[in-house]
Design a protein around this motif. Structure first.
Motif, short mmCIF file in Angstrom:
data_model
loop_
_atom_site.label_atom_id
_atom_site.label_comp_id
_atom_site.label_asym_id
_atom_site.label_seq_id
_atom_site.Cartn_x
_atom_site.Cartn_y
_atom_site.Cartn_z
N THR A 119 52.00 46.08 21.87
CA THR A 119 52.29 44.86 21.13
C THR A 119 51.28 43.77 21.47
N SER A 166 54.64 48.03 9.45
CA SER A 166 55.24 49.13 10.22
C SER A 166 56.48 49.66 9.52
N TRP A 167 57.29 48.71 9.07
CA TRP A 167 58.56 49.10 8.48
C TRP A 167 58.35 49.91 7.20
N VAL A 199 55.36 43.70 11.35
CA VAL A 199 56.65 44.36 11.21
C VAL A 199 56.79 44.96 9.81
N PHE A 258 60.47 49.37 14.84
CA PHE A 258 59.91 49.83 13.55
C PHE A 258 58.62 50.65 13.68
N LEU A 259 58.00 50.53 14.85
CA LEU A 259 56.71 51.21 14.92
C LEU A 259 56.68 52.32 15.98
N LEU A 306 48.84 54.79 11.40
CA LEU A 306 49.71 54.27 12.46
C LEU A 306 49.73 55.22 13.66
N LEU A 328 60.84 44.25 17.78
CA LEU A 328 60.71 44.66 16.38
C LEU A 328 59.75 45.86 16.25
N LEU A 329 58.62 45.73 16.95
CA LEU A 329 57.65 46.82 16.84
C LEU A 329 58.19 48.11 17.48
N GLN A 330 58.92 47.88 18.58
CA GLN A 330 59.53 49.06 19.20
C GLN A 330 60.49 49.71 18.21
N THR A 389 56.89 53.30 8.25
CA THR A 389 57.78 54.19 9.00
C THR A 389 59.08 54.47 8.24
N PRO A 418 55.22 49.92 24.41
CA PRO A 418 55.67 48.77 23.62
C PRO A 418 55.02 47.47 24.05
#
Lengths: 262, 240
Positions: free
Chosen positions: B84, B36-37, B33, A25-26, B56, A21-23, B40, B80
């Motif tokens: 994460t 971020s969403w 999420v 969306f972020l 960010l 998800l982070l990959q 972004t 990632p």
């Protein structure tokens, strides 16, 4: 220490999902955005660099051109200055020459005029003196002097040098017109006779003699036979005196005038 | 008093128990999420950037720089995973300021799960870089006699990773709990603040250690590369 392996499995799944998800969306959007921005900035920088390079080249070109122009301008200025200087000098020289010439001319004219004036003055003065002398002679010798004049003329005739005497004789013999005797005043008959007689005797002729008056002669007698002339007169003396005066004045003229005439 | 949120069962269905650890993990995940969403979704690639996007970008860049500092060749590869790890642990720990929240990192199950992820990720990254043979050969370095020791080291550091995080976070929670019962007015706040600090430090340590393990696994390969001989890891941190 208690581990719930079910929870562990669930957490592993959760973690992997979170990574995904982070990959999604972020990381990816952010890194993409940064990369694109960097690319754009780099493009812009390289654009700016190339434009700057172009501008610098252009500036260099213009600078060179300007330098050349300045050089040419300098040359032209120098040339023009030299030409102007030369022209100026020439003009100055011309003007100076002209002025010098004019000054010289003027001086010459002045000298001439002065000399002329002086000469005229002198001449007039001389003539005046002679004139006065003549007039005095005429006034004081009118009438009574005729005899003396006639005598004087007769004496002169008799004293003629043989050469002149011969010439006169020849002229008298060949003359087809009468001999002419001119005098300032009218000669009386006695005087005329005396002169006629002497004439005939001296030149061995019987030529006819005419008597005329010529006031300009002042005093004296002039005998003309054909082209030969014998004169004994105050006018002639005066003329000679005047001629001598003129010669004297001429020779006494200013040195400059002499040079100019040279 | 509950030591682990695992024991706090919120829902049970046919033997499957939905405990607080999983629920709070989902919460943390959802928070990460969502934030971020939201940010972004309106990313700007131009010159004007929103301050949230800057935040960010700073976070991502910092993590990438840290990975780079550890000595990994290609930070984008590990970003990632390492990012994460850090973001999840940090968020999970920082949220302890919310009342009623139990950090999922205070559960040994969670930390064990994360450690297992690292345990698997190290050979995975290594194999993708050097191939299976090269990776397996690294266990025989410097001599085949070291194979058991290498295996023990691999396992023990995984366990240490898990226990370290668990112990720190759990102890923070426990200390606060004890202090609340002893001196409920002032000290718990200080300890909470301290907990925030240690939580962040633990997230950093966990992520950096994971990176160090991954990097050291691929460093053996780089040693065989003569061009990269001079390149040595700049940081090598161990323990807490």
């Amino acid at each position: 220490m208690q581990i719930d392996w079910l929870t562990v499995a669930a957490q592993i799944v959760n973690f992997l999902v979170l990574i995904w998800l982070l990959q999604r969306f972020l990381y990816r959007p952010i890194t993409n955005a940064m990369a694109q921005r960097e690319t754009r900035i780099e493009e812009r920088l390289s654009d700016a660099k190339s434009q700057r390079k172009d501008a610098e080249e252009e500036a260099e070109k213009l600078r060179k051109k300007r330098e050349e122009l300045e050089e040419a301008e300098q040359d032209m200025l120098e040339e023009a200055r030299t030409e102007a200087n030369e022209l100026k000098q020439q003009l100055e020289q011309d003007v100076r020459d002209e002025v010098e010439q004019k000054r010289k001319n003027w001086q010459e004219t002045l000298e001439d005029q002065r000399a002329d004036f002086m000469q005229n003055m002198q001449r007039k003065a001389g003539h005046k003196v002679l004139d006065i002398a003549g007039r005095l002679m005429a006034e004081f010798t009118s009438g009574a002097i005729d005899d003396q004049v006639a005598d004087g003329f007769v004496a002169k005739l008799t004293d003629l040098d043989p050469e002149t005497c011969k010439k006169m004789t020849r002229a008298a013999n060949n003359a087809d017109s009468p001999a002419l005797v001119e005098s300032a005043t009218k000669l009386d008959t006695a005087a005329r006779q005396k002169i006629t007689r002497t004439l005939h005797e001296e030149f061995e002729t019987d030529i006819e003699v005419e008597y005329w008056e010529d006031e300009e002669m002042l005093l004296g007698v002039r005998l003309s036979i054909g082209e030969q002339t014998v004169e004994w007169s105050a006018a002639r003396h005066l003329k000679r005196l005047n001629r001598e005066l003129d010669t004297l004045l001429e020779s006494a003229g200013p040195a400059k005038r002499k040079e100019a005439t040279d | 008093m509950e030591i682990s949120p695992d024991a706090w069962v919120l829902y049970e269905w046919q033997g499957l128990r939905l405990n607080a650890t999983i629920v709070f993990t989902w919460g943390v995940m959802a928070l990460l999420v969502l934030v971020s969403w939201i940010i972004t979704a309106r990313l700007s690639e131009g010159e004007t950037v929103s301050r949230w996007q800057v935040m960010l970008e700073v976070v991502v860049t910092t993590i990438r720089d840290q990975i780079d500092e550890v000595g990994a060749a290609d930070p984008a590869r590990y970003l990632p995973f390492i990012g994460t790890l850090f973001l999840f642990i940090a968020t999970a720990n920082l949220l302890t300021i919310l009342p009623g929240y139990q950090p999922p990192t205070g559960s040994l199950s969670t930390t064990a799960a994360l450690a297992i992820c690292v345990l698997i990720a190290v050979p995975l990254f290594s194999i993708t870089r050097r191939g299976l043979g090269g990776y397996l050969k690294s266990y025989l370095q410097p001599s085949p006699f070291m194979l058991p020791f290498n295996l023990i080291s691999e396992l023990s550091r995984t366990i240490a990773l898990a226990v370290r995080l668990y112990g720190n976070v759990m102890s923070g929670t426990v200390i606060v709990g004890i202090l609340i019962s002893v001196a409920p007015f002032f000290f718990p706040i200080l300890m909470q603040l301290l907990g925030l600090l240690t939580g962040l430090i633990q997230a950093y340590i966990f992520a950096v250690l994971a990176m160090v393990y991954i990097a050291s696994a691929s460093r053996a390969q780089r040693k065989t590369d003569p061009a990269a001989d001079t390149e040595t890891p700049r940081t090598s941190r161990e323990g807490d």
